[in-house]
Design an enzyme around this catalytic site. Structure first.
Site, short mmCIF file in Angstrom:
data_model
loop_
_atom_site.label_atom_id
_atom_site.label_comp_id
_atom_site.label_asym_id
_atom_site.label_seq_id
_atom_site.Cartn_x
_atom_site.Cartn_y
_atom_site.Cartn_z
N ASN A 150 11.63 128.42 49.25
CA ASN A 150 11.42 129.26 50.44
C ASN A 150 12.40 128.96 51.57
OD1 ASN A 150 10.05 126.79 50.75
ND2 ASN A 150 8.75 127.66 52.33
N GLU A 248 4.35 117.29 49.77
CA GLU A 248 4.15 118.34 50.79
C GLU A 248 3.79 119.60 50.04
OE1 GLU A 248 4.19 117.74 53.95
OE2 GLU A 248 4.95 115.69 53.76
N CYS A 282 5.56 127.65 54.48
CA CYS A 282 4.28 126.97 54.27
C CYS A 282 3.48 126.90 55.57
CB CYS A 282 4.52 125.58 53.72
SG CYS A 282 5.69 124.63 54.69
N GLU A 461 6.40 113.51 56.31
CA GLU A 461 7.86 113.46 56.42
C GLU A 461 8.20 113.42 57.90
OE1 GLU A 461 8.85 117.03 53.99
OE2 GLU A 461 9.64 115.57 52.56
P1 NDP Z 1 6.63 124.89 42.81
O1 NDP Z 1 5.59 123.84 42.89
O2 NDP Z 1 6.56 125.88 41.72
O3 NDP Z 1 8.08 124.22 42.69
C1 NDP Z 1 8.59 123.30 43.62
C2 NDP Z 1 9.70 122.51 42.96
O4 NDP Z 1 9.15 121.72 41.92
C3 NDP Z 1 10.76 123.38 42.30
O5 NDP Z 1 12.02 122.74 42.40
C4 NDP Z 1 10.27 123.42 40.87
O6 NDP Z 1 11.29 123.75 39.98
C5 NDP Z 1 9.80 122.00 40.69
N1 NDP Z 1 8.83 121.82 39.61
C6 NDP Z 1 8.02 122.71 39.02
N2 NDP Z 1 7.28 122.12 38.04
C7 NDP Z 1 7.65 120.81 38.02
C8 NDP Z 1 7.25 119.68 37.25
N3 NDP Z 1 6.34 119.77 36.27
N4 NDP Z 1 7.83 118.49 37.50
C9 NDP Z 1 8.75 118.37 38.46
N5 NDP Z 1 9.19 119.41 39.23
C10 NDP Z 1 8.63 120.61 39.02
O7 NDP Z 1 6.67 125.58 44.23
P2 NDP Z 1 7.54 126.81 44.69
O8 NDP Z 1 8.99 126.53 44.45
O9 NDP Z 1 6.93 128.05 44.11
O10 NDP Z 1 7.34 126.77 46.27
C11 NDP Z 1 6.29 127.38 46.92
C12 NDP Z 1 5.22 126.36 47.28
O11 NDP Z 1 5.77 125.34 48.10
C13 NDP Z 1 4.10 126.96 48.08
O12 NDP Z 1 2.87 126.51 47.58
C14 NDP Z 1 4.31 126.40 49.48
O13 NDP Z 1 3.16 126.30 50.25
C15 NDP Z 1 4.89 125.07 49.17
N6 NDP Z 1 5.61 124.55 50.32
C16 NDP Z 1 5.08 123.51 51.02
C17 NDP Z 1 5.71 123.03 52.16
C18 NDP Z 1 5.17 121.87 52.92
O14 NDP Z 1 5.92 121.29 53.70
N7 NDP Z 1 3.93 121.47 52.74
C19 NDP Z 1 6.96 123.65 52.65
C20 NDP Z 1 7.42 124.74 51.83
C21 NDP Z 1 6.76 125.17 50.71
P3 NDP Z 1 11.56 125.29 39.53
O15 NDP Z 1 11.59 126.13 40.74
O16 NDP Z 1 12.86 125.17 38.89
O17 NDP Z 1 10.43 125.61 38.60
#
Ligand code: NDP
Length: 480
Positions: A150, A248, A282, A461
């Site tokens: 995002n 996070e 988020c 963080e």
């Molecule tokens: P995901 O959890 O799908 O993915 C996040 C990252 O983790 C990506 O790089 C993804 O790779 C990787 N990933 C996925 N599966 C695994 C695994 N089994 N092991 C290790 N890494 C893995 O989230 P999104 O990318 O869809 O992001 C959206 C989410 O992030 C929302 O829920 C949002 O709320 C949250 N978010 C939270 C924030 C906070 O500060 N609390 C800030 C911003 C977003 P790939 O994309 O290649 O699958």
């Protein structure tokens, strides 16, 4: 077609398996580059490089590390236009947003921790007549940083910068959906004089390369931002290996509006807190609670503004919303609109896909959506949608709105609108979240703790919290 590459040991290289994945441009729905489909073999190479680099990097003086990171920050700034265009193309966000928020913030993240590390100190505890304890903080070693799509470079650098500043070597993975600015970062790090192997950037799927990072025994800490389900899986995998974890995760943030607020300020900020970055932040407030005495006034004014909000291609300077990040995400968001209707909700504006003129006719554009009439505990009001969809709900008392606000599994951020100072403090104290904004939204001071409670995460963080996470404390006692 352009092929992105991994950045390992200071060099761009092909993935060992030779496999690539399509990278889509959300604005057009077309594939525009290919990214490495890396696996555990690439992680192993990156870990070997990081292992060799660790004594060099951690052995440098803090000032030397700081200078390299300042140059890295300046390197992004010098290539600002290129980074801005890349972020917007990869993610679908308006160019103006990437130019004003994403890339400047990535510059600040590196600059903040590059200079912050110089002022980082540890504690001593004097025991009268007995002796003194002092605490040494050392880098952990090799750490893994995994970030979402995002706010691609913004969140990637938010992890990498403190990890590097504290003296660690990094194996990092951006989201496979938005890899481009992380790909550019390797060259900037090289040009800044970062020793080979200190920063390694791998591309590919979470389930393969991400998983291999989490499972690698020599990677001692994982800093992850992403969905709650993925966070749960990572915690389950990493905990038995006794890795340090910073998670996070998702949110379903309440935006609570009292009748005594500054209405105009609240209205324009609520428009942003609902739909900035197509609602894919988020911290966006997706559940809006309005004191009943101003509910109708708010509804009329808000729906009027939302329905006039311009959805356009990211390069259009008039665009307030661009494309959402992917076809599957667009479909997920639309499925929640359908769910809201079956749960008894009324769509006041939006709720549909926008088809733009060629060449953007296959892009993933959604009209910003406002829904009313839903129970606070229905799925639409409990599950994270992470798109341009908000619900509006009236309330009568502080107790009632607190109960509804705190009813989800999440607890990341909350926004409060009121002119009553006592009430503001009282409510801020009782809301279950890691962050509360009063009469504002997304005002960020990089020194403050950032993160959530409940299913929104573990750890914080930002500022000293991040530097503490990326170091291991050792207490030494000296007897008098
Ligand atoms: P995901 O959890 O799908 O993915 C996040 C990252 O983790 C990506 O790089 C993804 O790779 C990787 N990933 C996925 N599966 C695994 C695994 N089994 N092991 C290790 N890494 C893995 O989230 P999104 O990318 O869809 O992001 C959206 C989410 O992030 C929302 O829920 C949002 O709320 C949250 N978010 C939270 C924030 C906070 O500060 N609390 C800030 C911003 C977003 P790939 O994309 O290649 O699958």
């Amino acid at each position: 077609m352009e092929k992105l590459q991994n950045f390992i040991n200071g060099k761009y290289c092909e993935p060992i398996g030779g496999q690539y994945i399509d990278n889509y441009e959300p604005a057009t729905g077309k594939v525009y580059s290919l990214i490495p489909n890396s696996d555990e073999r690439d992680v192993e190479l990156a870990v070997q490089a990081a292992e060799k680099a660790f004594p060099i990097w951690s052995g440098m003086s803090v000032e030397e590390r700081s200078e390299i990171l300042v140059r890295l920050s300046e390197g992004i700034e010098k290539r600002m236009d290129e980074f801005v265009a890349a972020e917007s193309k990869d993610n679908g966000k308006p160019l103006s947003l990437a130019a004003h928020v994403d890339i400047p913030r990535a510059v600040s993240n590196f600059h903040f921790f590059a200079t912050g590390i110089i002022h980082f100190s540890s504690e001593s505890h004097y025991m009268e007549g007995v002796g003194v304890n002092y605490t040494i903080r050392k880098p952990i070693g090799i750490v893994g940083c995994i970030s979402p799509w995002n706010l691609p470079l913004y969140l990637f650098s938010w992890k990498i910068a403190p990890a590097l500043a504290a003296g660690n070597c990094v194996v990092a993975k951006p989201s496979e959906i938005t890899p481009y600015t992380a790909y550019l970062l390797g060259q900037v790090a090289k040009d800044a004089g970062m020793p080979d192997g200190v920063l390694n950037i791998l591309h590919g799927l979470g389930g393969s390369v991400g998983d291999a990072i989490v499972k690698h025994p020599k990677i001692k800490a994982i800093s992850f931002t992403g969905g709650t389900k993925t966070g749960e899986y990572i915690a389950r995998t990493a905990a038995p290996m006794f890795k340090k974890l910073s998670l996070e995760l998702g949110g379903k943030n309440p935006n609570i509006i009292f009748a005594d607020c500054d209405f105009d300020d609240m209205l324009s900020t609520t428009l942003r807190s609902s739909f900035a970055n197509q609602g894919q932040i988020c911290l966006c407030g997706s559940r809006i609670f309005i004191e009943r005495t101003i509910y109708d006034k708010f509804k009329t004014a808000f729906v009027d503004k939302v329905s006039k909000t311009i959805v356009s291609n990211p390069e259009d300077p008039k665009a307030k919303l661009g494309a959402v990040v992917s076809q599957s995400h667009m479909e997920k968001v639309l499925s929640y609109v359908d769910l809201a209707i079956t749960e008894g909700g009324k769509v006041l504006t939006g709720g549909e896909r926008v088809i733009l003129d060629a060449p953007y006719e296959n892009g993933y554009y959604l009209r910003p959506t406002v829904i009313e009439g839903l129970a606070y505990d229905c799925r639409t009001n409990q599950e994270e949608i992470f798109g341009p969809v908000v619900t509006i709900t009236p309330f009568d008392t502080e107790e009632e709105v607190l109960m509804m606000a705190n009813s989800t599994q999440y607890g990341l951020a909350a926004t409060l609108w009121t002119s009553d100072l006592k009430r503001a403090h009282r409510m801020a104290d009782k809301i279950d979240s890691g962050i509360v904004w009063i009469n504002s939204w997304l005002v960020r001071d990089l020194r403050t703790p950032f993160g959530g409670v409940k299913a929104s995460g573990v750890g914080r963080e930002g500022g000293l919290e991040a530097l503490r996470f990326f170091t291991e404390p050792k207490n030494v006692f000296v007897k008098y």
